[in-house]
Design an enzyme around this catalytic site. Structure first.
Site, PDB file in Angstrom:
ATOM      1  N   LYS A  17       0.841  -1.205   0.000  1.00 55.12           N
ATOM      2  CA  LYS A  17       0.000   0.000   0.000  1.00 55.12           C
ATOM      3  C   LYS A  17       0.874   1.252   0.000  1.00 55.12           C
ATOM      4  O   LYS A  17       0.615   2.211  -0.718  1.00 55.12           O
ATOM      5  CB  LYS A  17      -0.954  -0.013   1.215  1.00 55.12           C
ATOM      6  N   GLN A  26      -5.052  -1.684   9.308  1.00 59.19           N
ATOM      7  CA  GLN A  26      -4.942  -3.005   8.691  1.00 59.19           C
ATOM      8  C   GLN A  26      -5.600  -4.058   9.584  1.00 59.19           C
ATOM      9  O   GLN A  26      -5.332  -4.133  10.773  1.00 59.19           O
ATOM     10  CB  GLN A  26      -3.462  -3.339   8.433  1.00 59.19           C
ATOM     11  N   ASP A  51     -11.407   2.659   3.493  1.00 54.41           N
ATOM     12  CA  ASP A  51     -11.800   1.251   3.354  1.00 54.41           C
ATOM     13  C   ASP A  51     -13.317   1.134   3.147  1.00 54.41           C
ATOM     14  O   ASP A  51     -13.800   0.084   2.730  1.00 54.41           O
ATOM     15  CB  ASP A  51     -11.485   0.493   4.657  1.00 54.41           C
TER      16      ASP A  51
HETATM   17  N1  GUN Z   1      -7.008  -6.858   5.652  1.00 49.78           N
HETATM   18  C1  GUN Z   1      -7.230  -7.597   4.519  1.00 49.78           C
HETATM   19  N2  GUN Z   1      -7.854  -6.842   3.584  1.00 49.78           N
HETATM   20  C2  GUN Z   1      -8.015  -5.615   4.131  1.00 49.78           C
HETATM   21  C3  GUN Z   1      -8.577  -4.406   3.642  1.00 49.78           C
HETATM   22  O1  GUN Z   1      -9.078  -4.298   2.522  1.00 49.78           O
HETATM   23  N3  GUN Z   1      -8.541  -3.359   4.513  1.00 49.78           N
HETATM   24  C4  GUN Z   1      -8.020  -3.448   5.762  1.00 49.78           C
HETATM   25  N4  GUN Z   1      -8.065  -2.374   6.535  1.00 49.78           N
HETATM   26  N5  GUN Z   1      -7.502  -4.563   6.235  1.00 49.78           N
HETATM   27  C5  GUN Z   1      -7.491  -5.635   5.422  1.00 49.78           C
END
Ligand code: GUN
Length: 284
Positions: free
Chosen positions: A53, A97, A120
């Site tokens: 990311k 996350q 998100d």
């Molecule tokens: N963990 C796995 N996929 C995601 C996601 O799309 N967003 C977040 N915040 N955590 C994740």
């Protein structure tokens, strides 16, 4: 022979467009769109996602900051960090996350992220807006799937769409987006009776169940579009989807591979949401 939907290529094209718009934004405002990512603990898969990311942000000219917090972090400490970022004008998107260590209350953490920085789209307000079809942010994976369908000029209107999996992150919002584009939508899950009978009806089959090679050729209609959201690691370390590619591909008209399908689109949509958050904040 199915058309292989190249997620990597679509993601690269979309990211180039985001980079262009980010450049315009930065030139006119004097600051870049900014994303903060918080990771608690040392889950290796999460560490890889977070690194990707950050790199993706840098590649499109965003400001990004990663906050690595110890596995023993308390709710108070995590909420204090979110509060700081909430008031930080350089930060337009906040992502925590998941999964979090067990002692932390995931729901309370998501609720603490201000909806306008919730890139998100997990906050209650944003999930509610998705239900109504009035949104600024879409959850990244379902949004990535819609982008791929659009790119491939696969029309959803009037089609039988079957979503396998009912998670809050993928299955449920995916069904909503297909519904908003006039698909006839069925959601299947672990208690669905005669799953194969339902999946065989699908013109568009989206699979997000988290079980390697779960959907086999006999469960798919001839000519179906098959979107594999799965990301499973085999014993030999190789990534594999929820769809048994070898038996499904000959029946499908189009199919996403794993890796190189939906995966690259997810981070791309996070970038899109971050840019949207920056643009909307600048308009206030
Ligand atoms: N963990 C796995 N996929 C995601 C996601 O799309 N967003 C977040 N915040 N955590 C994740």
């Amino acid at each position: 022979m199915a058309k292989i939907i190249d997620g990597k290529k679509i993601a690269a094209e979309t990211r180039a467009d985001i980079a262009e718009r980010a450049k315009g934004f930065t030139e006119s405002h004097g600051y870049a769109p900014g994303l903060a990512v918080i990771i608690v603990g040392e889950d290796p898969a999460s560490q890889v996602y977070v690194r990707n990311k950050k790199k993706a942000c840098e590649d499109v000219g965003f400001y990004s900051q990663v906050y690595e917090m110890a596995a023993e972090t308390t709710m108070e400490q995590l909420l204090a960090r979110i509060e700081e970022l909430k008031n930080d004008p350089k930060i337009h998107g906040i992502l925590v996350q998941l999964p979090l260590p067990k002692h932390l209350d995931e729901k309370a953490v998501i609720a603490a992220i201000p909806p306008e920085k919730d890139v998100d789209a997990f906050h209650l307000l944003n999930t509610g807006k998705i239900m109504l079809g009035e949104y600024s942010f879409l959850p990244c994976t379902p949004a990535g799937v819609m982008k791929m369908l659009e790119h491939e000029q696969i029309s959803v209107s009037g089609k039988e769409c079957v979503v396998v999996g009912r998670s809050n992150i993928v299955g449920k919002p995916m069904a909503m987006l297909l519904l908003h584009t006039n698909g006839t939508v069925t959601i299947c899950h672990s208690r669905t009776k005669d799953l194969a009978e339902v999946t065989r009806r699908a013109d568009i089959l989206v699979v997000a169940i988290g079980k390697a090679d779960f959907i086999t050729g006999d469960m798919v209609k001839d000519g179906a579009v098959v979107i594999d959201v799965g990301m499973n690691r085999r014993a030999d370390g190789k990534l594999t989807g929820d769809v048994d590619f070898a038996s499904v591909e000959p029946k499908a008209s189009a199919i996403t591979p794993v890796p190189g399908g939906v995966g690259p689109m997810t981070i791309t949509m996070l970038l899109e949401n971050t840019l949207t958050a920056a643009v909307e904040a600048a308009q206030k």
